[in-house]
Design a protein around this motif. Structure first.
Motif, PDB file in Angstrom:
ATOM      1  N   LYS A 111      -6.041   0.396  12.117  1.00  0.00           N
ATOM      2  CA  LYS A 111      -6.246   0.945  13.462  1.00  0.00           C
ATOM      3  C   LYS A 111      -5.238   0.370  14.454  1.00  0.00           C
ATOM      4  CE  LYS A 111     -10.069   3.021  12.132  1.00  0.00           C
ATOM      5  NZ  LYS A 111      -9.800   4.358  11.572  1.00  0.00           N
ATOM      6  N   ASP A 116      -3.869   5.971   9.448  1.00  0.00           N
ATOM      7  CA  ASP A 116      -5.288   5.995   9.830  1.00  0.00           C
ATOM      8  C   ASP A 116      -6.160   6.011   8.573  1.00  0.00           C
ATOM      9  OD1 ASP A 116      -4.659   5.985  12.484  1.00  0.00           O
ATOM     10  OD2 ASP A 116      -4.801   8.167  12.749  1.00  0.00           O
ATOM     11  N   GLN A 117      -5.746   6.868   7.632  1.00  0.00           N
ATOM     12  CA  GLN A 117      -6.512   6.974   6.372  1.00  0.00           C
ATOM     13  C   GLN A 117      -6.536   5.636   5.633  1.00  0.00           C
ATOM     14  OE1 GLN A 117      -4.580  10.084   4.174  1.00  0.00           O
ATOM     15  NE2 GLN A 117      -5.601  11.730   5.289  1.00  0.00           N
ATOM     16  N   ALA A 118      -5.452   4.895   5.758  1.00  0.00           N
ATOM     17  CA  ALA A 118      -5.386   3.601   5.075  1.00  0.00           C
ATOM     18  C   ALA A 118      -6.252   2.557   5.778  1.00  0.00           C
ATOM     19  CB  ALA A 118      -3.934   3.125   5.006  1.00  0.00           C
ATOM     20  N   GLY A 119      -6.750   2.904   6.959  1.00  0.00           N
ATOM     21  CA  GLY A 119      -7.679   2.022   7.657  1.00  0.00           C
ATOM     22  C   GLY A 119      -7.026   1.038   8.602  1.00  0.00           C
ATOM     23  N   LYS A 122       0.253   4.231   0.684  1.00  0.00           N
ATOM     24  CA  LYS A 122       0.078   5.101   1.867  1.00  0.00           C
ATOM     25  C   LYS A 122       0.944   4.595   3.032  1.00  0.00           C
ATOM     26  CE  LYS A 122      -4.112   7.669   1.261  1.00  0.00           C
ATOM     27  NZ  LYS A 122      -5.502   7.854   1.535  1.00  0.00           N
ATOM     28  N   ASN A 179       0.847  -1.194   0.000  1.00  0.00           N
ATOM     29  CA  ASN A 179       0.000   0.000   0.000  1.00  0.00           C
ATOM     30  C   ASN A 179       0.891   1.255   0.000  1.00  0.00           C
ATOM     31  OD1 ASN A 179      -1.603   2.191   0.871  1.00  0.00           O
ATOM     32  ND2 ASN A 179      -3.081   0.772   1.803  1.00  0.00           N
ATOM     33  N   LYS A 230      -1.409   9.865  10.473  1.00  0.00           N
ATOM     34  CA  LYS A 230      -2.613  10.245   9.734  1.00  0.00           C
ATOM     35  C   LYS A 230      -2.746   9.373   8.475  1.00  0.00           C
ATOM     36  CE  LYS A 230      -4.575  14.376   7.684  1.00  0.00           C
ATOM     37  NZ  LYS A 230      -4.262  15.745   7.273  1.00  0.00           N
ATOM     38  N   LEU A 231      -1.639   9.173   7.786  1.00  0.00           N
ATOM     39  CA  LEU A 231      -1.669   8.374   6.557  1.00  0.00           C
ATOM     40  C   LEU A 231      -2.097   6.935   6.846  1.00  0.00           C
ATOM     41  CD1 LEU A 231       1.606   9.689   4.872  1.00  0.00           C
ATOM     42  CD2 LEU A 231      -0.693   9.822   3.885  1.00  0.00           C
TER      43      LEU A 231
END
Lengths: 546, 320
Positions: free
Chosen positions: A365, A360-363, A303, A301, A357-358
C-alpha cells in the motif's frame, strides 16, 4: 635521436604557433593507389595480445590480421569459409574435420597450415587455467586437436557441442613458430608477450601501432582470401568525441566507427554519409534476483518486477536518450542477432495504471507520501549506474518520475564500472546487498554467451543480477550440447521466454550501430557491431575510394 | 657547515617523503572498491579459471602484507612490476606515456611562465592603470576557466585549421624531417596553448604580488632617488628580490610536469601519462598506479629540493 630532435624543434616552433593558421592537408594520406582509409574511434585497442585483450576494437583488429577457421556471411546469419574451406561433423558431432587453405602464408613468409590451428587449440587447452585462460571458454569440451596433414584439422570433443562454429568464429589462429617461443613459465609468458611487431595472415598486416593513438594496417598481398581494395587502413583513437567529430569534418579522417548521437545531425548536414543498423548493445534495468538476498526481499516478487517493467517508457528512452537511434528491447538475445531472438518476447507496454494495479494486488500500500511500504519499510531503492555508460544517467532521469507515480522511489548511485560491479557482487561475490542497477550488454551473434551470463556458474564472473536458477541452468547446458541448430533455436527461444517471466533484467533499448563516412569512400559492410567488427572480414576488405 | 646541515636535512627529508608516499600509494589504491581481477576477467570467453589464473599471475592471492613486501623488494631492484591491464612492464608503459607528455606539458608551462611573468611585471609596474586592470581581468578569466571547457572551445575554434586530436598525423607516409616537425608542431599547439592559458594567470598574480611588495620597499625608493633608469630599478632591484616566490612556483610547476594533464590529454586525445593514470584507476591497475605516483612523487620531491637549494643560494638569510 631523430625523434628527440623533432620533439625539440617542435617545442621551439610551437611557441610561435599561437596565431598560426593553415588548412590541414591530407595530401600525404593518399599517396598510393587504392588509398588509405582513415577511421576514427573513441574506443581503443588495449593490447595486441589475444590472451590479454579486453576491448572490442582489439578483437576487431584480430579479425583482420589473423586467420579464423570460419566467419559469418554478410547477413550475419550463417557461417562461411575463412581459413577453413569446408567442415564436416562425424561421430554424432563429437569429431569435426576442417579442410584448410593450401599455399597460405604468414606475413613473415612462413607457411600457414592446419598445424598452426591445431597448435593454437592445443595450447589453449593446455594452459586453460593459466596463460590461455582468456580463450578457455572457446575450447570447452575439446579433447584434442590434430593436423594429420597441412590442410586438415581434426578436433575431437568429449560431448557433441551445439556451437562449434560459433566458438571457432571467435578463435584467432596464431603462428606456432612465433608463439611457441612464449609458452614458458607454465604458459604465463603467453600473456606477457607484447606481440608487436605482429605476425598475422589476415587481409591486412599491422605496420604501426601506438597505444591509445594509432593502428595502421597495410594490405596483405599474400592473404589467402578476398584482397582488400584499399592499400591501407588506419584506426585513429580519440579520447574526446567532439574532437573526433571535428576531425571528420576537417577531413583529417574519413570515417567514424561509432557516431555519438548528438553529432548525427551535424554530420548529415555537413554532407557525410551517416549509416545505421540494428545493434547488439542493449541497455538493461537489473533487479537483484538472488533468492538469498537479505534486505528488500519484495524485489524478488514477480508481480513487483512486472510492475516495474510496465512503468518503463521505452519509447521515451529511445527518443530522449538515444535520439531515435535505438529500438525498444525485450530479450537477453538482441533482435539484431536474427533468428536467435525470439520474436514472441515483446517489450512490456508502458502502463502506469497496470503497474499500480499489480503492486496493489501484491499488497504493497502507498503511504501518506505516495511511496509504498513493503515489510515495514518504504519501497525506496538505490539504482547503481556505471559512469562509463553515460546513457544510464538520462535513462535514470526518465525512470525516476515514472516509478514515483507507482509508489517506488529510486535514488541514483553513480560509481565507476569497477566499483559498480563490486557493489553489485558484494559481499564476496554473493550478491546480497544491491537492489537495482542500470547497465548495458553487448551481445555476440551466437546467443551462447548472453545466455550464459545468468547461469549460477557466473557468480563472481559475468553475473550482474545474482540470478541462479537450476531449471534455467539445465536448459543452458542442453542448448550447449544440441548440435541440431533448429532444435537448439527452439531451446534458446524457450530460455528467452523463461527469463522474461523471471525478469533478472528488464531490457530497455537496443542501440543502433551508427557510423559516418566521407562521400569519397564506399563499400563498408553493415553489421550489428558497426563497420569495424569481429564478425567477418568483409567490411574493410571492401571499402574503396569513389 | 650550517649550509651542509641544511642540504643534508633536506635530502633526508626528501628520501623519507618518497618512502612514506610509496607506502601510502600501495595502501590507497587497494582501499578503493572494486577488484582488478574481476574487471580484467570480463572478456566474453572468461571462465572461473580465468579469474583464478589472473589472481595467481598478479600475486593477488597473497596477503596484503606479502604483496607490500614483494613490492618493496621489486622497487629495491628498480622493478616497477608488470601492468595488470596489458601485461607489459610498468616502466615501459610509463616511459612511452612520459615521452609523449613531457614536451606538451613543458611547452605549456614554459608559455605560462613567460607570459605570466611579463603580465605580472606589467601589472605591478603600471599599477592603477587600465593596463593593470586588463591584465588582471584577463589572467583571472583564464585562471578560472575549466580546462576541458577551454580545450573544447579551442577545438571548435580551430577545427579545420589545426589538428584536434593525436600527437601527429600518423597517416603521413615517409614524411621529410621538416614535414614531420611541422606536423608535430601543429598537433602540440592547441593542447600546449590550453595548458599555458589556464596556468599563466597564476603566474601573473604571484609575480604581480611579489613585485608590488618589493616595489614598495625603501631600497627601490632609494634606487629611484639615485636617478636609476626605470628598467634598471625594475630588473636589478625589484625583480631580483621578487624572485623567491616565483622560484617556488616554477619549481612546483616543473615537479608536476610528469603528472601530465588528464583533462587536456583527454580533450586532445594526447596519449600521455594523465590518460594512462586515469585508465589505470578505472582498471584498478595497481602496479601502473604505484609506478606513476612514484614517478610523480620523486619528481615533486626533487623539484622541491631544487627549490630549497635555490632558496639557499638566493636568500642569504637562510645561512645566517
Amino acid at each position: 635521436m631523430t625523434k628527440w630532435l623533432a620533439v625539440l624543434a617542435t617545442a621551439i616552433l610551437a611557441v610561435g604557433l599561437v596565431g598560426y593558421a593553415t588548412k590541414a592537408s591530407g595530401s600525404g594520406a593518399n599517396a598510393k593507389a587504392g588509398g588509405t582509409f582513415r577511421m576514427g574511434t573513441s574506443s581503443r585497442i588495449d593490447s595486441l595480445n589475444p590472451y590479454v585483450a579486453f576491448n572490442q576494437d582489439a578483437y576487431n583488429t584480430f579479425e583482420y590480421v589473423y586467420p579464423f577457421l570460419v566467419q559469418y556471411d554478410k547477413t550475419n546469419s550463417k557461417f562461411v569459409s575463412d581459413f577453413a574451406t569446408s567442415w564436416k561433423p562425424t561421430d554424432g558431432g563429437k569429431t569435426w574435420t576442417f579442410k584448410t587453405r593450401s599455399g597460405a602464408k604468414w606475413t613473415d613468409g612462413q607457411p600457414l597450415t592446419a598445424k598452426d590451428a591445431a597448435w593454437t587449440i592445443t595450447t589453449d587447452l593446455k594452459y586453460a587455467a593459466g596463460g590461455a585462460a582468456n580463450a578457455a571458454g572457446l575450447v570447452a569440451h575439446i579433447k584434442s586437436a590434430k593436423a594429420p596433414n597441412a590442410n586438415t584439422l581434426v578436433v575431437r570433443y568429449s560431448k557433441a557441442p551445439g556451437n562449434v562454429l560459433g566458438q571457432f568464429q571467435q578463435l584467432a589462429i596464431l603462428p606456432q613458430h612465433i608463439w611457441s617461443q612464449h609458452t614458458g613459465n607454465k604458459g604465463t609468458n603467453l600473456k606477457t608477450f607484447s606481440n608487436n611487431p605482429l605476425v598475422g595472415a589476415g587481409p591486412f598486416k599491422l605496420v604501426k601501432f601506438k597505444k591509445d593513438d594509432i593502428a595502421l594496417f597495410q594490405r596483405n598481398g599474400s592473404f589467402y582470401g578476398e584482397k582488400p581494395k584499399a592499400d591501407a587502413f588506419g584506426l585513429q583513437m580519440f579520447s574526446n568525441e567532439d574532437a573526433l567529430v571535428a576531425a571528420l569534418k576537417a577531413h583529417q579522417i574519413d570515417a567514424i566507427e561509432a557516431v555519438p548521437g548528438t553529432a548525427i545531425k551535424t554530420l548529415k548536414n555537413a554532407g557525410f554519409n551517416v549509416r545505421s543498423t540494428a545493434g547488439v548493445d542493449q541497455t538493461d534495468f537489473i533487479i537483484n534476483s538472488n533468492a538469498k538476498k537479505s534486505g528488500h526481499r519484495e524485489l524478488l516478487n514477480l508481480k513487483v518486477k512486472a510492475a516495474m517493467a510496465h512503468a518503463i517508457d521505452r519509447k521515451q528512452i529511445v527518443r530522449v536518450v538515444f535520439l531515435g537511434y535505438a529500438r525498444p528491447a525485450s530479450s537477453i538475445v538482441p533482435a539484431a542477432t536474427g533468428a536467435w531472438a525470439n520474436p514472441a518476447v515483446k517489450p512490456e507496454s508502458f502502463n502506469l495504471a497496470l503497474a499500480n494495479k499489480l503492486l496493489d494486488q501484491a499488497g504493497f500500500k502507498k503511504g501518506s507520501d505516495g511511496i509504498r511500504v513493503a515489510g515495514g519499510h518504504k519501497m525506496a531503492y538505490d539504482v547503481i549506474t556505471p559512469t562509463d555508460v553515460p546513457s544510464t544517467n538520462r535513462t535514470f532521469q526518465i525512470l525516476q518520475p515514472d516509478f514515483k507515480k507507482i509508489g517506488i522511489q529510486l535514488r541514483q548511485r553513480s560509481l565507476d564500472s569497477t566499483a559498480a560491479f563490486d557493489a553489485i557482487t558484494t559481499p564476496d561475490n554473493r550478491y546480497l546487498k544491491f537492489d537495482l542497477a542500470l547497465w548495458d550488454w553487448v551481445g555476440l551473434i551466437d546467443p551462447d554467451f548472453m545466455l550464459s551470463v545468468v547461469t549460477c556458474a557466473q557468480y563472481g564472473g559475468w553475473s550482474d543480477s545474482g540470478f541462479c536458477d537450476k531449471g534455467y541452468d539445465a536448459m543452458y547446458s542442453q542448448q550447449q550440447l544440441t548440435p541440431n541448430q533448429a532444435k537448439r533455436k527452439a531451446l534458446v527461444w524457450k530460455m528467452q521466454r523463461y527469463l522474461q517471466a523471471k525478469r533478472p533484467y528488464i531490457w530497455l533499448a537496443a542501440q543502433d550501430a551508427v557510423w559516418a563516412v566521407s562521400k569519397n569512400w564506399g563499400g563498408l559492410v553493415a553489421s550489428p557491431q558497426g563497420p569495424f567488427n569481429s564478425i567477418n572480414k568483409l567490411s574493410l576488405s571492401r571499402v574503396h575510394q569513389q | 657547515m650550517r649550509g651542509a646541515d641544511y642540504v643534508l636535512k633536506r635530502l633526508v627529508f626528501a628520501v623519507l617523503t618518497v618512502f612514506i608516499a610509496v607506502t601510502i600509494n600501495f595502501a590507497l589504491f587497494r582501499l578503493a572498491p572494486g577488484s582488478a581481477v574481476t574487471n580484467l576477467a570480463r572478456v566474453p570467453h572468461a571462465t572461473p579459471q580465468t579469474r583464478l589464473a589472473l589472481k595467481r599471475q598478479f600475486g593477488l592471492d597473497k596477503s596484503k602484507f606479502q604483496q607490500y613486501v614483494i613490492y618493496l623488494q621489486q622497487l629495491a631492484h628498480g622493478n616497477l612490476g608488470i601492468s595488470f591491464a596489458n601485461s607489459q612492464p610498468v616502466s615501459a608503459n610509463l616511459r612511452t606515456a612520459l615521452i609523449n607528455t613531457i614536451p606538451m606539458v613543458f611547452l605549456g608551462t614554459l608559455f605560462a611562465i613567460v607570459l605570466g611573468t611579463i603580465t605580472g611585471i606589467i601589472s605591478a609596474w603600471r599599477r592603477g592603470t587600465k593596463a593593470e586592470g586588463a591584465s588582471i581581468v584577463t589572467a583571472l578569466t583564464f585562471y578560472s576557466m575549466p580546462t576541458h571547457w577551454l580545450g573544447l572551445m579551442l577545438v571548435i575554434l580551430f577545427a579545420g585549421v589545426l589538428p584536434t586530436g593525436g600527437m601527429s598525423n600518423e597517416f603521413l607516409i615517409n614524411p621529410s624531417f621538416t614535414t614531420h616537425v611541422r606536423d608535430l608542431a601543429e598537433h602540440i599547439a592547441l593542447p600546449a596553448l590550453t595548458l599555458g592559458l589556464v596556468l599563466y594567470g597564476e603566474y601573473t598574480l604571484i609575480v604581480r604580488s611579489a613585485m608590488l611588495e618589493t616595489l614598495g620597499e625603501d631600497y627601490v625608493l632609494t634606487a629611484r632617488a639615485k636617478g636609476l633608469k626605470p628598467w634598471a630599478v625594475l630588473r636589478r632591484h625589484a625583480l631580483r628580490n621578487a624572485m623567491l616566490p616565483i622560484t617556488t612556483l616554477i619549481a612546483l610547476s616543473l615537479g608536476y610536469i610528469v603528472a601530465g594533464a588528464i583533462l587536456i590529454e583527454t580533450v586532445f586525445s594526447w596519449p600521455g601519462i594523465g590518460r594512462a593514470v586515469y585508465d589505470a584507476v578505472l582498471q584498478r591497475d595497481y602496479p601502473m598506479l604505484q609506478g606513476a605516483f612514484l614517478v610523480l612523487t620523486i619528481s615533486v620531491v626533487f623539484f622541491n629540493l631544487i627549490a630549497d637549494l635555490l632558496y639557499f643560494r638566493l636568500d642569504p638569510r637562510i645561512t645566517e
